[in-house]
Design a protein around this motif. Structure first.
Motif, PDB file in Angstrom:
ATOM      1  N   GLN A 495      13.243 -27.688   0.549  1.00 35.90           N
ATOM      2  CA  GLN A 495      12.181 -28.336   0.045  1.00 35.90           C
ATOM      3  C   GLN A 495      12.647 -28.285  -1.614  1.00 35.90           C
ATOM      4  OE1 GLN A 495       8.460 -27.522   1.103  1.00 35.90           O
ATOM      5  NE2 GLN A 495       9.610 -27.970   2.442  1.00 35.90           N
ATOM      6  N   GLU A 496      12.104 -29.030  -2.347  1.00 39.24           N
ATOM      7  CA  GLU A 496      12.459 -29.026  -4.031  1.00 39.24           C
ATOM      8  C   GLU A 496      12.788 -28.016  -4.212  1.00 39.24           C
ATOM      9  OE1 GLU A 496      11.504 -31.347  -7.375  1.00 39.24           O
ATOM     10  OE2 GLU A 496      10.768 -31.656  -6.194  1.00 39.24           O
ATOM     11  N   GLY A 497      14.134 -27.423  -4.592  1.00 43.33           N
ATOM     12  CA  GLY A 497      13.969 -26.311  -5.969  1.00 43.33           C
ATOM     13  C   GLY A 497      12.831 -26.191  -6.174  1.00 43.33           C
ATOM     14  N   ASP A 498      12.192 -24.816  -7.176  1.00 44.55           N
ATOM     15  CA  ASP A 498      11.432 -24.486  -7.673  1.00 44.55           C
ATOM     16  C   ASP A 498      12.151 -23.357  -8.897  1.00 44.55           C
ATOM     17  OD1 ASP A 498       9.338 -24.912  -9.050  1.00 44.55           O
ATOM     18  OD2 ASP A 498       7.622 -24.392  -7.420  1.00 44.55           O
ATOM     19  N   VAL A 499      11.320 -22.925  -9.915  1.00 43.57           N
ATOM     20  CA  VAL A 499      11.639 -21.995 -10.434  1.00 43.57           C
ATOM     21  C   VAL A 499      10.852 -20.956 -10.958  1.00 43.57           C
ATOM     22  CG1 VAL A 499      13.009 -23.934 -12.217  1.00 43.57           C
ATOM     23  CG2 VAL A 499      11.033 -23.388 -12.978  1.00 43.57           C
ATOM     24  N   ILE A 500      10.004 -20.762  -9.799  1.00 38.95           N
ATOM     25  CA  ILE A 500       8.308 -19.776  -9.957  1.00 38.95           C
ATOM     26  C   ILE A 500       7.983 -19.706  -8.026  1.00 38.95           C
ATOM     27  CG2 ILE A 500       6.819 -19.061 -10.512  1.00 38.95           C
ATOM     28  CD1 ILE A 500       6.374 -21.484 -13.395  1.00 38.95           C
ATOM     29  N   MET A 501       8.010 -18.915  -8.441  1.00 35.02           N
ATOM     30  CA  MET A 501       7.355 -18.677  -6.680  1.00 35.02           C
ATOM     31  C   MET A 501       6.301 -18.220  -7.554  1.00 35.02           C
ATOM     32  SD  MET A 501       8.573 -15.728  -3.621  1.00 35.02           S
ATOM     33  CE  MET A 501      10.303 -17.163  -3.860  1.00 35.02           C
ATOM     34  N   ASP A 502       5.255 -19.217  -6.274  1.00 34.32           N
ATOM     35  CA  ASP A 502       4.050 -18.525  -6.761  1.00 34.32           C
ATOM     36  C   ASP A 502       3.526 -17.563  -5.389  1.00 34.32           C
ATOM     37  OD1 ASP A 502       2.946 -20.671  -9.008  1.00 34.32           O
ATOM     38  OD2 ASP A 502       3.900 -22.270  -7.519  1.00 34.32           O
ATOM     39  N   LEU A 503       2.889 -16.814  -5.978  1.00 40.03           N
ATOM     40  CA  LEU A 503       2.408 -15.746  -4.592  1.00 40.03           C
ATOM     41  C   LEU A 503       1.191 -15.436  -5.022  1.00 40.03           C
ATOM     42  CD1 LEU A 503       5.175 -12.773  -5.439  1.00 40.03           C
ATOM     43  CD2 LEU A 503       5.455 -14.646  -3.507  1.00 40.03           C
ATOM     44  N   ARG A 504       0.416 -15.369  -3.457  1.00 39.15           N
ATOM     45  CA  ARG A 504      -1.038 -15.512  -3.124  1.00 39.15           C
ATOM     46  C   ARG A 504      -0.917 -13.527  -3.095  1.00 39.15           C
ATOM     47  NH1 ARG A 504      -3.561 -13.975   1.818  1.00 39.15           N
ATOM     48  NH2 ARG A 504      -5.585 -13.750   1.393  1.00 39.15           N
ATOM     49  N   VAL A 505      -2.156 -12.715  -3.527  1.00 37.96           N
ATOM     50  CA  VAL A 505      -2.452 -11.870  -3.368  1.00 37.96           C
ATOM     51  C   VAL A 505      -3.456 -11.646  -1.827  1.00 37.96           C
ATOM     52  CG1 VAL A 505      -4.265  -9.585  -4.033  1.00 37.96           C
ATOM     53  CG2 VAL A 505      -2.789 -11.204  -5.589  1.00 37.96           C
ATOM     54  N   PRO A 506      -2.599 -10.998  -0.655  1.00 38.81           N
ATOM     55  CA  PRO A 506      -3.308 -10.398   0.949  1.00 38.81           C
ATOM     56  C   PRO A 506      -4.628  -9.779   0.093  1.00 38.81           C
ATOM     57  CG  PRO A 506      -1.344  -9.514   0.592  1.00 38.81           C
ATOM     58  CD  PRO A 506      -1.744 -10.140  -0.899  1.00 38.81           C
ATOM     59  N   MET A 507      -5.951  -9.871  -0.446  1.00 38.43           N
ATOM     60  CA  MET A 507      -6.225  -9.453  -0.080  1.00 38.43           C
ATOM     61  C   MET A 507      -7.467  -8.207   1.038  1.00 38.43           C
ATOM     62  SD  MET A 507      -7.793  -8.883  -3.344  1.00 38.43           S
ATOM     63  CE  MET A 507      -8.902  -8.042  -2.957  1.00 38.43           C
ATOM     64  N   GLU A 508      -6.761  -8.996   2.390  1.00 34.10           N
ATOM     65  CA  GLU A 508      -7.155  -8.030   3.531  1.00 34.10           C
ATOM     66  C   GLU A 508      -6.060  -7.042   3.867  1.00 34.10           C
ATOM     67  OE1 GLU A 508      -3.586 -12.244   4.322  1.00 34.10           O
ATOM     68  OE2 GLU A 508      -5.809 -11.452   3.155  1.00 34.10           O
ATOM     69  N   LYS A 509      -5.529  -7.021   3.258  1.00 33.43           N
ATOM     70  CA  LYS A 509      -4.410  -5.835   3.640  1.00 33.43           C
ATOM     71  C   LYS A 509      -4.851  -5.109   2.076  1.00 33.43           C
ATOM     72  CE  LYS A 509      -0.531  -8.157   5.777  1.00 33.43           C
ATOM     73  NZ  LYS A 509       0.570  -8.494   6.070  1.00 33.43           N
ATOM     74  N   ALA A 510      -5.871  -5.166   0.869  1.00 31.30           N
ATOM     75  CA  ALA A 510      -5.916  -3.923  -0.244  1.00 31.30           C
ATOM     76  C   ALA A 510      -6.057  -3.099   0.765  1.00 31.30           C
ATOM     77  CB  ALA A 510      -7.126  -5.182  -1.151  1.00 31.30           C
ATOM     78  N   LYS A 511      -6.182  -1.850  -0.287  1.00 34.01           N
ATOM     79  CA  LYS A 511      -6.328  -0.537  -0.083  1.00 34.01           C
ATOM     80  C   LYS A 511      -7.047  -0.063  -1.187  1.00 34.01           C
ATOM     81  CE  LYS A 511      -2.151   0.370   2.631  1.00 34.01           C
ATOM     82  NZ  LYS A 511      -1.442  -1.578   2.890  1.00 34.01           N
ATOM     83  N   ARG A 512      -7.945   0.749  -1.317  1.00 30.51           N
ATOM     84  CA  ARG A 512      -9.120   1.332  -1.912  1.00 30.51           C
ATOM     85  C   ARG A 512      -8.230   2.957  -2.263  1.00 30.51           C
ATOM     86  NH1 ARG A 512     -12.923  -1.787  -4.569  1.00 30.51           N
ATOM     87  NH2 ARG A 512     -13.525  -3.736  -3.492  1.00 30.51           N
ATOM     88  N   LYS A 513      -8.472   3.095  -3.476  1.00 30.64           N
ATOM     89  CA  LYS A 513      -8.145   3.905  -3.929  1.00 30.64           C
ATOM     90  C   LYS A 513      -9.322   4.690  -4.712  1.00 30.64           C
ATOM     91  CE  LYS A 513      -4.770   2.182  -6.830  1.00 30.64           C
ATOM     92  NZ  LYS A 513      -3.980   2.306  -7.094  1.00 30.64           N
TER      93      LYS A 513
END
Length: 631
Positions: A495-513
Motif C-alpha cells: 500500500q502507498e505510505g500514509d501519515v495517518i492511520m484512520d481507525l474505525r470505532v467498533p461499536m459492536e464491542k462497546a461496553k456500557r458503564k
C-alpha cells in the motif's frame, strides 16, 4: 543638515515608483510575532516587509510603526453594524473594549539594529515633514512613505482574502429563464410564508423566491434536521426540475448588493448577472425593499464568532489564561481551528521543532528574499512561538493552578488572549502553507487530517533540496494480504505510505458503564440526598480500534488469475510493514445512519492507555508459504 546628508545615501535605494499591490507588514514582524515596534523597510529589495528591531540585520531607511492598546470610552464603542466578512468581524471583535493607537517615525538603522536617526511623521503632514528633511528631490521618498503609512496592514484584511461569499460564488450556467408568474407575490411582507409547508415555517426569514414562477418556499433542511422547511427544493422537484433559480427574498434590497442566489440543479450558491431583469419581469419591487434577514455569508460569520464551544471545552468552568514556553495559544483566524490543532501537534515533535526554529533563526535576505511567503520561515516563526512563548506577560501552568487553588483574582490585563499586540495569529503562515490552493486560504472549515497531509507534503517539497524529510517521521508502510479461499495461496499488495492511520470505532464491542451519583431528592424518611445510578457513554479501548484495522474481512466473488479467473472468496487483512517514530491515529467519530443515510456522530469514549504494544499489527511473510505474484 544631518538628515539631508544621511538620506542622500538611501534615496537611490528606494523603489520608484513604490509598488501598490503588495502586503505591508506594519502590525507584525515577518520573522516573529512581535507587534510593536515594527520596522517596515523602504528599500526596493524588501519594500513593505516588517521586522523587529533586532531582526533587521542591515542598515537602511525604515518606517517605524509603534502600536499602543488603549481602553475605549463607552461612548466610543465600535460600530455594531453587521460585519460582512469573517476577517472584518474578527478584527472588529478585537476592538470591543480597546483600540490600537499607531504612531509612525522615519528612522535610519545601522547594521546592528540601532537607530541612528529618527523623526516622527504623520498621515496628514507627511508631505511637509519630509520636505523639511530633504530640500530637493523629496517626491520619491514622500511617495514611498505615504504608500506604507496609508496601506491597510497585512494580516488584518488583505493578507488572507476576506471570506465574502458573494465574491467567491460562480456565475450560474443559466443565461435565460422561462418566466411565468403563477404565484403572485403578496405585497404585505408579514404574510410571506412557505407555500408548501406554512405550518413548519419558523418566521425566521428563510424564504426563497423562485425566479421562474414567483413561488415562495422555505430554505433547505440541514442533514441534522435543522434549517428551513425544504419547501423551495420540493417545489423545484415537483415542477420537473425545470425551474432552477431562486433568490432569498428577505435579502433583496434597492442595490441588490449581497443578495443570496441559489441554483438547485447546480446545487450551489451562484451569481445571477441578469437578476435585476428577472425580478422586474416578475413584478418584484426590489427598489423599495430592505434586507430583513442575514445572508448565508453573514450567518456563517455570526456562527463563527458566537459558536458555543462549551460542547468541547470545560463548560461552566472559569478558565485561567496561561502563556509560557510550550503552552502558547494560537488565534482563531476564522474556522482555522483545524490548522491550529495541527500546528500545536507538529510543534511537539522535537525533530521538526528544532529544525524549523533553526531555519528562522538563520534566515538571511539572500537565502529567502520574501520571508512572508516562505513556508520554512513562517513554519519556524509559529513553532518558535509555541515552543518558547515570549509574547506578552508570562503565566505558567503552576502559577495558574496556584491562583485557582487559592481562589485569587485573575487580572485579564496580565495575560489577555484578546490583546492583538500579544496574540500569536498565524495568518502569514496560513497563506505561505496554502500552496496556492483556495481551500486552504479561505475561511471555510476543513478537516485536520487532510490538512496534516497537505502540510507534510509542502514541508517535504520545501526540505527536498536539503535532503531532509519531516514526512518520514510520520509515514508508515502497510501491505494487504489476500488469501485465496480455493487453495490457500497468498498474494501481497504493498500500500502507498500514509501519515495517518484512520481507525474505525467498533461499536459492536462497546461496553456500557454505570456510575453511582448523589442527587437531591427524596431519600430516607429524613429526605436529602439519595444515591442514583447514571449511565455513561459506552466505551471501547484503543486496542480494539487498532485490532479492527488489521482484522480479516471476506471479499466475495474475487476473480483469481492463477485459477484462470475462477471466482472464489478472498480473505483480506492489512498489516504494517514498518512503524514511524511518530504514529498519528485518527479515530472516526462519525458513521452513516443506515435509516436516514445521513452522518451520525458516535457518542462513545475511546480509552487510551499510557503505553501499548503494536507488535500484533506487524505483518511478515511466513516461511514456506505459497505466494502468488501480485497481479
Amino acid at each position: 543638515l544631518f538628515w539631508m546628508t544621511e538620506l542622500t545615501k538611501y534615496l537611490p535605494l528606494l523603489p520608484s515608483p513604490p509598488p501598490s499591490n503588495i502586503p505591508v507588514h506594519s502590525t507584525e514582524s515577518c520573522l516573529s510575532f512581535l507587534h510593536t515596534p515594527v520596522y517596515v523597510s523602504l528599500g526596493r529589495d524588501d519594500y513593505g516587509l516588517g521586522y523587529g528591531k533586532d531582526e533587521v540585520g542591515k542598515e537602511g531607511l525604515f518606517v517605524k510603526f509603534v502600536h499602543e492598546r488603549v481602553a475605549l470610552p463607552a461612548s466610543e464603542a465600535p460600530s455594531t453594524s453587521d460585519p460582512k466578512t469573517i476577517s472584518e468581524a474578527l478584527y472588529e471583535s478585537s476592538k470591543a473594549t480597546h483600540e490600537t493607537i499607531t504612531t509612525t517615525f522615519l528612522v535610519i538603522l545601522d547594521g546592528n539594529g540601532n537607530e541612528t536617526s529618527s523623526t516622527p511623521i504623520t498621515k496628514s503632514g507627511v508631505d511637509a515633514e519630509i520636505a523639511a528633511l530633504v530640500s530637493e528631490g523629496s517626491a520619491p521618498l514622500t511617495q514611498c512613505v505615504k504608500t506604507l503609512i496609508n496601506a491597510t496592514p497585512a494580516g488584518i484584511t488583505n493578507l488572507i482574502p476576506p471570506v465574502v461569499f458573494s465574491d467567491d460564488v460562480k456565475v450560474t450556467k443559466h443565461k435565460t429563464l422561462d418566466q411565468n408568474l403563477e404565484y403572485p407575490i403578496p405585497k404585505d411582507k408579514t404574510t410571506w410564508t412557505c407555500g408548501l409547508k406554512p405550518e413548519e415555517y419558523k418566521n425566521d426569514g428563510n424564504l426563497w423566491l423562485n425566479l421562474s414562477d414567483g413561488f415562495i418556499g422555505g430554505g433547505r433542511k440541514n442533514w441534522d434536521g435543522s434549517g428551513g422547511t425544504g419547501g423551495g427544493l420540493e417545489h423545484y422537484e415537483q415542477t420537473g426540475k425545470t425551474r432552477p433559480l431562486a433568490v432569498k427574498i428577505t435579502t433583496l434590497n434597492a442595490t441588490l448588493s449581497g443578495v443570496d442566489c441559489y441554483s438547485y440543479d447546480e446545487d450551489d450558491m451562484v451569481a445571477i448577472p441578469n437578476l435585476r431583469e428577472l425580478l422586474e419581469t416578475l413584478g418584484v419591487d426590489y427598489k423599495s425593499m430592505t434586507k430583513t434577514s442575514k445572508t448565508t455569508s453573514e450567518m456563517e460569520v455570526e456562527l463563527n464568532l458566537n459558536y458555543d464551544f462549551s460542547a468541547i471545552t470545560e463548560e461552566g468552568a472559569k478558565l485561567i489564561p496561561v502563556n509560557c514556553a510550550g503552552v502558547t495559544g494560537l488565534k482563531n483566524l476564522g474556522n482555522s481551528c483545524y490548522m491550529n490543532s495541527v500546528l500545536q501537534m507538529v510543534a511537539c515533535v522535537n525533530e521538526v521543532g528544532e529544525k524549523y526554529e533553526d531555519y528562522v533563526d538563520k534566515w538571511t535576505p539572500a537565502a529567502s528574499p520574501n520571508p512572508d511567503k516562505d513556508l520554512g520561515v513562517q513554519m519556524g516563526k509559529v513553532i518558535k512561538a509555541i515552543r518558547t512563548g515570549g509574547y506578552g506577560p508570562v503565566r505558567t501552568i503552576d502559577e495558574a493552578s496556584k491562583i485557582e487553588e487559592e481562589g485569587g483574582e485573575v487580572k485579564d490585563e496580565d495575560v489577555d488572549p484578546s490583546n492583538p499586540l500579544t496574540q500569536v495569529a498565524p495568518s502569514m503562515f496560513k497563506l505561505a502553507a496554502s500552496g496556492g490552493k483556495s481551500e486552504w486560504v479561505g475561511g471555510q472549515q476543513q478537516d485536520a487530517g487532510e490538512y496534516l497531509r497537505h502540510l507534510l507534503e509542502g514541508m517535504e517539497k520545501h526540505e527536498g533540496a536539503a535532503g531532509e524529510n519531516s514526512r518520514k517521521l510520520f509515514e508508515f508502510g502497510a501491505v494487504k494480504e489476500m488469501v485465496c479461499g480455493e487453495d490457500g495461496k497468498k498474494m501481497y499488495k504493498d500500500q502507498e505510505g500514509d501519515v495517518i492511520m484512520d481507525l474505525r470505532v467498533p461499536m459492536e464491542k462497546a461496553k456500557r458503564k454505570v456510575k453511582a451519583v448523589e442527587k437531591e431528592g427524596e431519600g430516607d424518611e429524613g429526605g436529602g440526598k439519595k444515591a442514583k445510578t447514571e449511565e455513561e457513554p459506552p466505551a471501547v479501548s484503543l486496542q480494539e480500534c487498532l485490532e479492527g484495522y488489521v482484522s480479516q474481512s471476506v471479499m466475495e466473488g474475487y476473480k483469481w488469475k492463477h485459477l484462470g479467473d475462477k471466482v472464489a472468496d478472498a480473505y483480506v487483512k492489512t498489516g504494517i510493514t514498518n512503524f514511524p517514530p511518530y504514529l498519528v491515529l485518527a479515530v472516526g467519530r462519525y458513521e452513516v445512519d443506515q435509516t436516514t443515510w445521513t452522518p451520525k456522530k458516535l457518542k462513545v469514549d475511546v480509552e487510551v492507555p499510557m503505553s501499548i504494544d503494536l507488535g500484533f499489527m506487524k505483518m511478515t511473510k511466513e516461511e514456506g508459504e505459497m505466494v502468488i505474484q501480485e497481479e
